[in-house]
Motif scaffolding. Structure first.
Motif, PDB file in Angstrom:
ATOM      1  N   LEU A 160       0.830  -1.199   0.000  1.00 13.70           N
ATOM      2  CA  LEU A 160       0.000   0.000   0.000  1.00 13.70           C
ATOM      3  C   LEU A 160       0.867   1.252   0.000  1.00 13.70           C
ATOM      4  CD1 LEU A 160      -2.500  -0.891   2.870  1.00 13.70           C
ATOM      5  CD2 LEU A 160      -2.814  -1.276   0.423  1.00 13.70           C
ATOM      6  N   ILE A 161       0.262   2.364  -0.378  1.00 18.07           N
ATOM      7  CA  ILE A 161       0.929   3.659  -0.255  1.00 18.07           C
ATOM      8  C   ILE A 161       0.729   4.183   1.168  1.00 18.07           C
ATOM      9  CG2 ILE A 161       0.825   6.093  -0.956  1.00 18.07           C
ATOM     10  CD1 ILE A 161       0.230   5.127  -3.791  1.00 18.07           C
ATOM     11  N   ALA A 162       1.789   4.735   1.714  1.00 18.26           N
ATOM     12  CA  ALA A 162       1.720   5.360   3.034  1.00 18.26           C
ATOM     13  C   ALA A 162       2.543   6.641   3.017  1.00 18.26           C
ATOM     14  CB  ALA A 162       2.244   4.409   4.105  1.00 18.26           C
ATOM     15  N   PHE A 163       2.218   7.528   3.916  1.00 18.46           N
ATOM     16  CA  PHE A 163       3.048   8.711   4.147  1.00 18.46           C
ATOM     17  C   PHE A 163       2.928   9.057   5.618  1.00 18.46           C
ATOM     18  CE2 PHE A 163      -0.977   9.809   2.144  1.00 18.46           C
ATOM     19  CZ  PHE A 163      -1.557  10.705   3.035  1.00 18.46           C
ATOM     20  N   ASP A 164       3.915   9.744   6.129  1.00 16.97           N
ATOM     21  CA  ASP A 164       3.983   9.952   7.570  1.00 16.97           C
ATOM     22  C   ASP A 164       3.112  11.105   8.044  1.00 16.97           C
ATOM     23  OD1 ASP A 164       5.799   7.893   7.817  1.00 16.97           O
ATOM     24  OD2 ASP A 164       7.540   9.207   7.638  1.00 16.97           O
ATOM     25  N   MET A 165       2.423  10.878   9.146  1.00 15.17           N
ATOM     26  CA  MET A 165       1.801  11.973   9.872  1.00 15.17           C
ATOM     27  C   MET A 165       2.914  12.629  10.675  1.00 15.17           C
ATOM     28  SD  MET A 165      -1.743  10.155  11.114  1.00 15.17           S
ATOM     29  CE  MET A 165      -2.505  11.688  11.628  1.00 15.17           C
ATOM     30  N   VAL A 166       2.999  13.943  10.590  1.00 14.23           N
ATOM     31  CA  VAL A 166       4.103  14.653  11.233  1.00 14.23           C
ATOM     32  C   VAL A 166       3.571  15.763  12.132  1.00 14.23           C
ATOM     33  CG1 VAL A 166       5.672  14.149   9.323  1.00 14.23           C
ATOM     34  CG2 VAL A 166       4.367  16.286   9.313  1.00 14.23           C
ATOM     35  N   LEU A 167       4.414  16.187  13.049  1.00 18.85           N
ATOM     36  CA  LEU A 167       4.068  17.295  13.938  1.00 18.85           C
ATOM     37  C   LEU A 167       4.801  18.544  13.462  1.00 18.85           C
ATOM     38  CD1 LEU A 167       2.594  18.269  16.465  1.00 18.85           C
ATOM     39  CD2 LEU A 167       4.605  17.609  17.801  1.00 18.85           C
ATOM     40  N   ILE A 168       4.026  19.599  13.215  1.00 22.48           N
ATOM     41  CA  ILE A 168       4.559  20.861  12.701  1.00 22.48           C
ATOM     42  C   ILE A 168       4.333  21.960  13.730  1.00 22.48           C
ATOM     43  CG2 ILE A 168       4.285  22.618  10.898  1.00 22.48           C
ATOM     44  CD1 ILE A 168       5.589  20.097   9.866  1.00 22.48           C
ATOM     45  N   THR A 169       5.271  22.890  13.802  1.00 25.07           N
ATOM     46  CA  THR A 169       5.130  24.027  14.701  1.00 25.07           C
ATOM     47  C   THR A 169       5.599  25.291  13.988  1.00 25.07           C
ATOM     48  OG1 THR A 169       5.608  24.838  16.937  1.00 25.07           O
ATOM     49  CG2 THR A 169       7.425  23.772  15.751  1.00 25.07           C
ATOM     50  N   ASN A 170       5.685  26.374  14.736  1.00 24.82           N
ATOM     51  CA  ASN A 170       6.117  27.663  14.203  1.00 24.82           C
ATOM     52  C   ASN A 170       7.497  27.998  14.749  1.00 24.82           C
ATOM     53  OD1 ASN A 170       6.259  30.814  14.251  1.00 24.82           O
ATOM     54  ND2 ASN A 170       4.521  30.352  12.907  1.00 24.82           N
ATOM     55  N   ALA A 171       8.281  28.697  13.964  1.00 24.00           N
ATOM     56  CA  ALA A 171       9.630  29.071  14.388  1.00 24.00           C
ATOM     57  C   ALA A 171       9.626  29.907  15.664  1.00 24.00           C
ATOM     58  CB  ALA A 171      10.331  29.838  13.269  1.00 24.00           C
ATOM     59  N   LYS A 172       8.505  30.571  15.959  1.00 22.63           N
ATOM     60  CA  LYS A 172       8.434  31.431  17.137  1.00 22.63           C
ATOM     61  C   LYS A 172       8.240  30.656  18.438  1.00 22.63           C
ATOM     62  CE  LYS A 172       6.532  35.385  14.583  1.00 22.63           C
ATOM     63  NZ  LYS A 172       5.371  36.309  14.463  1.00 22.63           N
ATOM     64  N   VAL A 173       7.849  29.381  18.340  1.00 19.21           N
ATOM     65  CA  VAL A 173       7.680  28.578  19.553  1.00 19.21           C
ATOM     66  C   VAL A 173       9.052  28.344  20.175  1.00 19.21           C
ATOM     67  CG1 VAL A 173       6.856  26.390  20.494  1.00 19.21           C
ATOM     68  CG2 VAL A 173       5.617  27.496  18.623  1.00 19.21           C
ATOM     69  N   SER A 174       9.133  28.467  21.487  1.00 22.93           N
ATOM     70  CA  SER A 174      10.435  28.408  22.157  1.00 22.93           C
ATOM     71  C   SER A 174      11.099  27.042  22.006  1.00 22.93           C
ATOM     72  CB  SER A 174      10.282  28.732  23.642  1.00 22.93           C
ATOM     73  OG  SER A 174       9.707  27.647  24.344  1.00 22.93           O
ATOM     74  N   ASP A 175      12.424  27.059  22.006  1.00 20.45           N
ATOM     75  CA  ASP A 175      13.191  25.822  21.907  1.00 20.45           C
ATOM     76  C   ASP A 175      12.852  24.884  23.057  1.00 20.45           C
ATOM     77  OD1 ASP A 175      14.326  27.132  19.798  1.00 20.45           O
ATOM     78  OD2 ASP A 175      16.383  27.071  20.555  1.00 20.45           O
ATOM     79  N   ASP A 176      12.654  25.438  24.245  1.00 21.97           N
ATOM     80  CA  ASP A 176      12.379  24.612  25.418  1.00 21.97           C
ATOM     81  C   ASP A 176      11.065  23.858  25.275  1.00 21.97           C
ATOM     82  OD1 ASP A 176      12.853  23.788  28.272  1.00 21.97           O
ATOM     83  OD2 ASP A 176      10.980  24.909  28.534  1.00 21.97           O
ATOM     84  N   VAL A 177      10.033  24.542  24.800  1.00 24.98           N
ATOM     85  CA  VAL A 177       8.727  23.891  24.630  1.00 24.98           C
ATOM     86  C   VAL A 177       8.828  22.753  23.610  1.00 24.98           C
ATOM     87  CG1 VAL A 177       6.396  24.195  23.708  1.00 24.98           C
ATOM     88  CG2 VAL A 177       7.318  25.845  25.341  1.00 24.98           C
ATOM     89  N   VAL A 178       9.449  23.021  22.474  1.00 27.21           N
ATOM     90  CA  VAL A 178       9.549  21.996  21.431  1.00 27.21           C
ATOM     91  C   VAL A 178      10.429  20.840  21.902  1.00 27.21           C
ATOM     92  CG1 VAL A 178      10.297  21.522  19.074  1.00 27.21           C
ATOM     93  CG2 VAL A 178       9.101  23.651  19.599  1.00 27.21           C
ATOM     94  N   TYR A 179      11.499  21.139  22.600  1.00 26.49           N
ATOM     95  CA  TYR A 179      12.369  20.100  23.159  1.00 26.49           C
ATOM     96  C   TYR A 179      11.556  19.157  24.046  1.00 26.49           C
ATOM     97  CZ  TYR A 179      16.165  18.057  25.992  1.00 26.49           C
ATOM     98  OH  TYR A 179      17.022  17.188  26.641  1.00 26.49           O
ATOM     99  N   ARG A 180      10.749  19.734  24.940  1.00 28.43           N
ATOM    100  CA  ARG A 180       9.984  18.916  25.880  1.00 28.43           C
ATOM    101  C   ARG A 180       8.887  18.119  25.177  1.00 28.43           C
ATOM    102  NH1 ARG A 180       7.257  21.918  29.287  1.00 28.43           N
ATOM    103  NH2 ARG A 180       7.877  24.005  28.627  1.00 28.43           N
ATOM    104  N   VAL A 181       8.296  18.697  24.146  1.00 28.57           N
ATOM    105  CA  VAL A 181       7.280  17.967  23.374  1.00 28.57           C
ATOM    106  C   VAL A 181       7.917  16.778  22.656  1.00 28.57           C
ATOM    107  CG1 VAL A 181       5.751  18.089  21.371  1.00 28.57           C
ATOM    108  CG2 VAL A 181       5.699  19.907  23.090  1.00 28.57           C
ATOM    109  N   ALA A 182       9.050  17.012  21.999  1.00 23.36           N
ATOM    110  CA  ALA A 182       9.732  15.923  21.292  1.00 23.36           C
ATOM    111  C   ALA A 182      10.122  14.808  22.257  1.00 23.36           C
ATOM    112  CB  ALA A 182      10.967  16.464  20.571  1.00 23.36           C
ATOM    113  N   LYS A 183      10.625  15.177  23.411  1.00 27.57           N
ATOM    114  CA  LYS A 183      11.029  14.184  24.411  1.00 27.57           C
ATOM    115  C   LYS A 183       9.823  13.398  24.926  1.00 27.57           C
ATOM    116  CE  LYS A 183      13.172  13.745  28.991  1.00 27.57           C
ATOM    117  NZ  LYS A 183      13.865  12.494  28.644  1.00 27.57           N
ATOM    118  N   ALA A 184       8.719  14.104  25.189  1.00 26.70           N
ATOM    119  CA  ALA A 184       7.516  13.439  25.695  1.00 26.70           C
ATOM    120  C   ALA A 184       6.986  12.428  24.681  1.00 26.70           C
ATOM    121  CB  ALA A 184       6.446  14.475  26.025  1.00 26.70           C
ATOM    122  N   LEU A 185       7.004  12.801  23.407  1.00 24.83           N
ATOM    123  CA  LEU A 185       6.550  11.879  22.370  1.00 24.83           C
ATOM    124  C   LEU A 185       7.490  10.678  22.265  1.00 24.83           C
ATOM    125  CD1 LEU A 185       5.563  14.463  19.619  1.00 24.83           C
ATOM    126  CD2 LEU A 185       3.992  12.901  20.785  1.00 24.83           C
TER     127      LEU A 185
END
Length: 231
Positions: A160-185
């Motif tokens: 079958l054909i598949a493609f990835d569901m991805v998580l997107i954010t904005n450059a203005k979101v703080s590094d700390d928030v994105v770091y913690r989200v990536a780690k939690a996932l």
């Protein structure tokens, strides 16, 4: 992010940033179990939903399935539908010959019960077939799916054909928030599966795979470097 294709005229989204790859979104073309359509090439001259003015990416994904086997919308009888819900209704009422939908979705289960069974049409795996698919659907790939009681229409190992569901954010979101989200996932697969069972397909080690055209957010990059997923 480029403001092209279905997003023509909306401008380039320069602030878009990538956090990580999550789960494969597995999609397929389904026909009635007793249909004489046995492959995507058999769709030539058949009735296929088109347009999808309210969900333009659906037409592109269907076109990618056709292209995989060397066909295009010019080879089929186009039946306009505004969205996938109408497409499913048209399939169940006999107005179209094939139903595109995500594997195992509620709409597929409804159609399976309505028409007396479904069968998935397999896609090609040759380099040329994959190249034609990716020309319309960048980032798509072919994966083999085994029979499973929860997946209507799959009676044997099927490509079958598949493609990835991805998580997107904005450059203005703080590094700390994105770091913690990536780690939690990355660390939370068990909880994710308990909340949403399709996360059983989640492979944390693949979170940092490249997403063409969208740069990783620095917060995500920092985390992936720490755990060895990125250099």
């Amino acid at each position: 992010s480029t403001g092209t294709g279905e997003y023509e005229g909306r401008g380039r989204q320069a602030a878009m940033r990538y956090v990580g790859s999550l789960i494969p979104y597995r999609v397929a073309m389904h026909v009635r179990a007793d249909s004489r359509i046995n492959s995507i090439t058999d769709l030539k001259g058949k009735r296929v939903s088109s347009e999808f003015n309210a969900q333009k990416t659906i037409a592109r994904i269907i076109e990618a399935h056709l292209a995989n086997m060397g066909l295009g919308y010019g080879d089929v009888v186009k039946i306009p539908a505004p969205n996938v819900v109408r497409q499913a209704e048209d399939f169940m009422s006999g107005k179209v010959d094939v139903l595109f939908f995500a594997l195992g979705s509620a709409a597929i289960k409804q159609a399976n019960a309505s028409v007396g069974g479904l069968r998935v049409l397999e896609v090609g795996t040759s380099p040329d077939a994959i190249k034609r698919t990716q020309a319309l659907l960048p980032g798509a790939y072919v994966m083999q799916v085994a029979p499973n009681p929860a997946l209507d229409g799959i009676t044997k190992p099927t490509n079958l054909i598949a493609f990835d569901m991805v998580l997107i954010t904005n450059a203005k979101v703080s590094d700390d928030v994105v770091y913690r989200v990536a780690k939690a996932l990355h660390d939370g697969k068990e909880d994710l599966v308990a909340t949403f069972p399709p996360f059983a397909l989640f492979q944390p080690q693949n979170m940092a795979k490249v997403l063409e055209g969208v740069p990783l957010h620095p917060g995500a990059m920092k985390y992936y470097r720490e755990i060895g997923l990125a250099k």
